[in-house]
Motif scaffolding. Structure first.
Motif, mmCIF file in Angstrom:
data_model
loop_
_atom_site.group_PDB
_atom_site.id
_atom_site.type_symbol
_atom_site.label_atom_id
_atom_site.label_comp_id
_atom_site.label_asym_id
_atom_site.label_seq_id
_atom_site.Cartn_x
_atom_site.Cartn_y
_atom_site.Cartn_z
ATOM 1 N N PRO A 124 0.868 -1.529 -0.033
ATOM 2 C CA PRO A 124 0.146 0.114 0.307
ATOM 3 C C PRO A 124 0.634 1.690 0.245
ATOM 4 N N PHE A 125 1.966 0.757 0.515
ATOM 5 C CA PHE A 125 2.339 2.468 0.672
ATOM 6 C C PHE A 125 3.858 3.274 -0.260
ATOM 7 N N PHE A 126 2.974 1.918 -1.600
ATOM 8 C CA PHE A 126 4.481 1.888 -2.465
ATOM 9 C C PHE A 126 3.596 2.321 -4.297
ATOM 10 N N GLN A 127 3.867 3.170 -5.046
ATOM 11 C CA GLN A 127 3.497 3.265 -6.220
ATOM 12 C C GLN A 127 5.026 3.281 -6.842
ATOM 13 N N VAL A 128 4.060 2.202 -8.296
ATOM 14 C CA VAL A 128 4.836 1.013 -8.775
ATOM 15 C C VAL A 128 5.089 2.607 -9.942
ATOM 16 N N ARG A 129 6.313 2.632 -10.856
ATOM 17 C CA ARG A 129 6.095 3.883 -11.736
ATOM 18 C C ARG A 129 6.702 3.653 -13.298
ATOM 19 N N PHE A 130 6.131 4.196 -14.501
ATOM 20 C CA PHE A 130 7.246 3.054 -15.158
ATOM 21 C C PHE A 130 7.852 4.627 -15.548
ATOM 22 N N LEU A 131 8.735 3.644 -16.569
ATOM 23 C CA LEU A 131 10.055 4.394 -16.798
ATOM 24 C C LEU A 131 10.198 5.259 -16.846
ATOM 25 N N PRO A 132 11.048 6.958 -16.159
ATOM 26 C CA PRO A 132 11.132 8.156 -15.886
ATOM 27 C C PRO A 132 11.512 8.559 -17.594
ATOM 28 N N LEU A 133 10.939 9.659 -17.934
ATOM 29 C CA LEU A 133 11.160 10.332 -19.455
ATOM 30 C C LEU A 133 12.137 10.430 -19.899
ATOM 31 N N GLU A 134 13.419 11.011 -18.915
ATOM 32 C CA GLU A 134 14.916 10.788 -19.538
ATOM 33 C C GLU A 134 15.190 9.695 -19.943
ATOM 34 N N LEU A 135 14.826 8.205 -19.073
ATOM 35 C CA LEU A 135 15.120 7.450 -19.389
ATOM 36 C C LEU A 135 14.728 6.937 -21.125
ATOM 37 N N VAL A 136 13.875 7.077 -20.694
ATOM 38 C CA VAL A 136 12.803 6.820 -22.399
ATOM 39 C C VAL A 136 13.673 6.977 -23.413
ATOM 40 N N LEU A 137 14.262 8.562 -23.121
ATOM 41 C CA LEU A 137 14.897 8.955 -24.204
ATOM 42 C C LEU A 137 15.893 8.873 -24.517
ATOM 43 N N ALA A 138 17.201 7.912 -23.632
ATOM 44 C CA ALA A 138 18.426 7.282 -23.500
ATOM 45 C C ALA A 138 18.254 6.557 -23.786
ATOM 46 N N ILE A 139 17.234 5.253 -23.975
ATOM 47 C CA ILE A 139 16.495 4.039 -24.252
ATOM 48 C C ILE A 139 17.047 4.586 -26.125
#
Ligand SMILES: Nc1ncnc2c1ncn2[C@@H]1O[C@H](COP(=O)(O)OP(=O)(O)OP(=O)(O)O)[C@@H](O)[C@H]1O
Ligand SMILES: Nc1ncnc2c1ncn2[C@@H]1O[C@H](COP(=O)(O)OP(=O)(O)OP(=O)(O)O)[C@@H](O)[C@H]1O
Ligand SMILES: [Mg+2]
Ligand SMILES: [Mg+2]
Lengths: 292, 237, 292, 237
Positions: free
Chosen positions: A255-270
């Motif tokens: 409950p105390f943690f929200q899984v997040r998608f990759l940050p935008l900078e990382l998407v660009l880096a990929i």
């Protein structure tokens, strides 16, 4: 340049089967790499969130005033690895202790007076690297004249940081190895494509094309494969993430943690890496097919 | 004609050229000259080295020994960067056609012009269509080589060799897959190029071709140049 | 059969470039998959090792004798998710508490008598899955007549299991997705190889070969590629593991945990999967090239 | 000869066969028969449909219309599994040779025997070497097709077509890349096969071949069968 683009595009269409297969491979590779990144980033954040429960308690000498304590708190807050410092009076401390002991708290009810001194509670920063030296931090804090004693869950923290460090180092090593493996896989695929096209390349050379004429569209195609493959791979991850995520964290699991998608900078880096890997694959393979 | 004139006039000059692949000698100590605007036949039995000679000329292979000069370029010392320049001066009709399988006939022929630096699509289109008309393939422009008949492939190869208006045309068995009608057409094209000033070098084992032209003939046998009469015997039996 | 092997082997040699590239790709793929497995297995073990520090304390009623306590302990030990149960007398408990409180223990020195009852300390099993119901276990234990109160670090454990579960589920999902991705990558590579060989296949058919004549050596080659690639990939992982491991865990980083290589059964399973994937890649691609 | 005898004797029978690729008609309403142990020429200009006819015979393509029977098999109704059986009865010399580039000449030729189920390496070796000797390629057994000269490739293709001692030989321009000597050798081989009882079908545009043989000739033009004289005019101009 326009000419090169035009030729690259028509090549792309001409070899749609080969390029389709290659694009698929690159997409899968990017998917693997970015799934890794997603996992490690969230695992790291999760550990960060979890350690919120860990704190260092600095017991103050009885003669320290609230004002002095506040000043000390401000000083300590400047330290690397410290997220926040809060003042806890002896009364609050006792209440907390009772709560922690639960059923065992009955043994505290016999106390005539509160033996707990006032204290500063130091919360380590989410940035765990700086916290590896929790010992050092505790030592420093103990050095203050106002502090009588420093206390923290030494064993727990050591284990936690041990795990965290191992996790971090292996994650980096793994990510590095997997990245290299993926790079070779993509290079291999581009190599196979150029191999399939070697006759066409050879004929083009024989009718008088110079290296630039042959190479430029091939590089452009490799960049296109890299970028389209990157986009497709990330789209696959995004799709998998948003279709699986709701099933992964049923209510109450975390409950105390929200899984997040990759940050935008990382998407660009990929994406950029993916293009670069395409280019590199082309670079490594093309020499073989441009030799006389 | 004095020696300097002769040199000036020579567009191809082979001297003691040898080419071997491992143990196999495809050409041995071959010496000959071709003057500008010559129309020359090279003949000899299968495996005599005719195609190898042509390969050396467009630098598809490097010679093993000797020296050769084409249009002022010394093939023994030519750098990698200069090879494309040499090749653009030469139009080659390959014995095995060497058409790119996944480009249409039109695109195959047009590629020579793109390589040569032509940018205008309409200029390219015009010239390629003209040539396909001349070789008798106007309806196959959008066909892919694997779907062409043998003769059609050969004519596409002819069109590609001529489209860049090269100064030198190397034709390796240009009529082998053609019926007499189509052969005649291709030969007329080669003669027209010759009339325009091109140097034309044709390999063939078609003895009728040799007898119909009053052109110079070089006879090869097992990679060696042999004298006309001896070879003629061989060819006419 | 001997004939098929002979032809497969000579094909292998004939297409050594193509097969070399393919073998490399399969090796890299196996490397990625097995690196994943190595990581998750060790991470799982690590978490198991770590939770040794977690315990459930069941305080016994004052009238419970040592013998009764021992019987109760034996009962509880049978429960799923319980690794071991130990008896802690009130005196031992106080000593432990003092140790845990560290500097704060001074507040216990005022106690005239030990208010702590005797207790059973229940250590959860390494097998965490069963422990997800720590609450349930605690409830059950509380139900015993001999037990006055049950205490455990509820919040910590919940967080820990939350993380552990998330880790486990995502690890499974990731492993599944990566496995599928790798499967497609290998299939794609085999597809490209068959594409390069389509002319040869076509000619063989045209001179009268039936499907079996063409297919059998191809399948055998795919199996060989899969197995050699699998061996090479595992060898790469083994090499990376034993060259990097000493650097990864400098002394003291994680003294209580020994990172281990993949168990033998898993190594065999990976090899067999790798062969199977080779076969599958061949199966999927071959149809395209056997159509009339 | 009564009708039943005639049928018994027919090894190939085409009736109203049409083959088109999209808009292009390669063969139109073609009807002809070939008797067992016939020696037959098919001729016509480039693109007439000669190679397409051969492709239909070995089922490299399926006909669009009409029906054809080869050695008792109805090509319109033949199943996928029977195609290899049909092909093993037929030896084809392809116009574009269709040699496998990364197998040696020996391996290319031997493959036919492996496909046909010969197991003994020594039997295969003996027969392949004999045939390479016959076509004049004994020294090229270990060469790879891309390194062969045009004529050598063609002779390798001839050897491959004959090695299985097929009942039917389809030769698509078998002498196009050959000098007169080598041509003669190949024709002798085909005649020897004919003498052994094989049915031989040769496409060619070499008018000299036609005039040298007293064999049946089928003339094609734009996919249609035309009468001999009209076509002869065409061929002999
Ligand atoms: N790359 C190569 N490697 C090995 N041998 C070669 C290679 N290229 C050609 N040869 C050999 O060199 C000899 C001459 O070949 P070439 O192609 O020049 O003959 P040709 O005169 O063109 O014959 P044809 O009339 O049959 O085309 C042949 O015996 C051939 O096998
Ligand atoms: N797969 C195909 N797709 C489209 N058109 C085709 C295909 N195969 C053959 N054709 C066309 O059918 C016609 C007949 O071709 P075919 O190869 O039978 O001619 P041919 O008589 O063998 O000629 P040549 O003497 O030049 O070899 C040609 O115009 C050719 O372009
Ligand atoms: Mg030649
Ligand atoms: Mg043909």
């Amino acid at each position: 340049m326009i000419d090169v683009c035009r030729r690259a595009l028509s090549d792309f269409y001409r070899h749609r089967y080969l390029h389709g297969v290659c694009l698929f491979t690159i997409a899968l590779s990017v998917f693997i790499i970015s799934a890794f990144a997603l996992f490690f980033i969230n695992a790291g954040e999760l550990m960060g969130a979890w350690q919120q429960g860990i704190r260092i308690t600095a017991y103050l000498k009885p003669d320290v005033t609230k004002k002095q304590a506040a000043e000390l708190a401000t000083d300590i807050e400047q330290y690397a690895g410290v997220a926040s410092v809060s003042y806890v009076s002896g009364k609050e401390g006792l209440a907390w202790l009772k709560e922690q002991l639960g059923a065992g708290s009955s043994l505290l009810s016999d106390l005539k007076e509160n033996p707990l001194p006032d204290a500063l509670e130091i919360h380590p920063a989410k940035n765990m690297a700086a916290m590896a030296g929790a010992d050092r931090l505790a030592g420093k804090i103990a050095g203050f004249a106002e502090v009588s004693d420093v206390e923290y869950a030494r064993e727990w923290m050591q284990r936690f940081y041990g795990i965290y460090n191992l996790f971090k180092v292996t994650a980096f090593v793994m990510a590095g190895l997997v990245f290299v493996a993926i790079l070779f896989i993509v290079a291999n695929t581009i190599r196979l494509i150029l191999y399939s096209r070697r006759e066409e390349i050879e004929i083009t050379r024989i009718i008088g094309a110079d290296e630039a004429f042959i190479k430029h569209p091939l590089y452009l195609e490799a960049l296109m494969l890299g970028s389209f493959g990157g986009v497709a791979g990330l789209a696959m991850l995004y799709g998998a993430f948003f279709s699986l995520m709701p099933k992964l964290s049923p209510e109450g699991l975390l409950p105390f943690f929200q899984v997040r998608f990759l940050p935008l900078e990382l998407v660009l880096a990929i994406l950029i890496s993916s293009m670069f890997v395409g280019w590199l694959g082309c670079y490594f393979s093309i020499r073989r097919f441009l030799r006389v | 004609m004095n020696a300097i004139d002769a040199l000036d006039n020579q567009i191809i000059r082979f001297h003691g050229v040898t080419k071997h692949f491992g143990e196999t000698y495809a050409l041995r100590d071959l010496t000959f000259e071709v003057r500008k605007n010559d129309f020359l036949f090279i003949t000899g039995p299968s495996g005599a080295g005719k195609s190898t000679l042509i390969k050396l000329l467009y630098m598809g292979e490097r010679m093993s020994d000797g020296y050769a000069i084409i249009d002022g370029m010394n093939l023994a010392r030519i750098g990698r960067r200069q090879i494309p320049q040499l090749r653009r001066k030469i139009g080659v009709i390959f014995q095995d056609f060497k058409l790119i399988a996944n480009r249409t006939v039109f695109q195959n022929v047009a590629l020579v012009m793109e390589v040569a630096g032509f940018k205008s699509r309409s200029v390219i289109r015009q010239r390629v269509e003209d040539l396909l008309e001349l070789v008798g393939l106007p309806h196959q422009a959008d066909a892919y080589p694997p779907t062409l008949s043998g003769g059609e492939k050969q004519r596409a190869a002819v069109a590609r060799a001529m489209v860049g208006k090269p100064r030198i045309i190397l034709a390796d068995e240009p009529t082998a897959s053609l019926d007499p009608d189509a052969s005649e057409r291709v030969l007329q094209l080669l003669r027209a190029a010759h009339a325009r000033g091109a140097t034309v070098l044709i390999t063939t084992h078609d003895t009728r071709l040799l007898s119909r032209f009053d052109a110079r003939v070089i006879y090869l046998e097992s990679g060696r140049r042999v004298d006309g009469p001896a070879a003629a015997e061989n060819v006419n039996d």
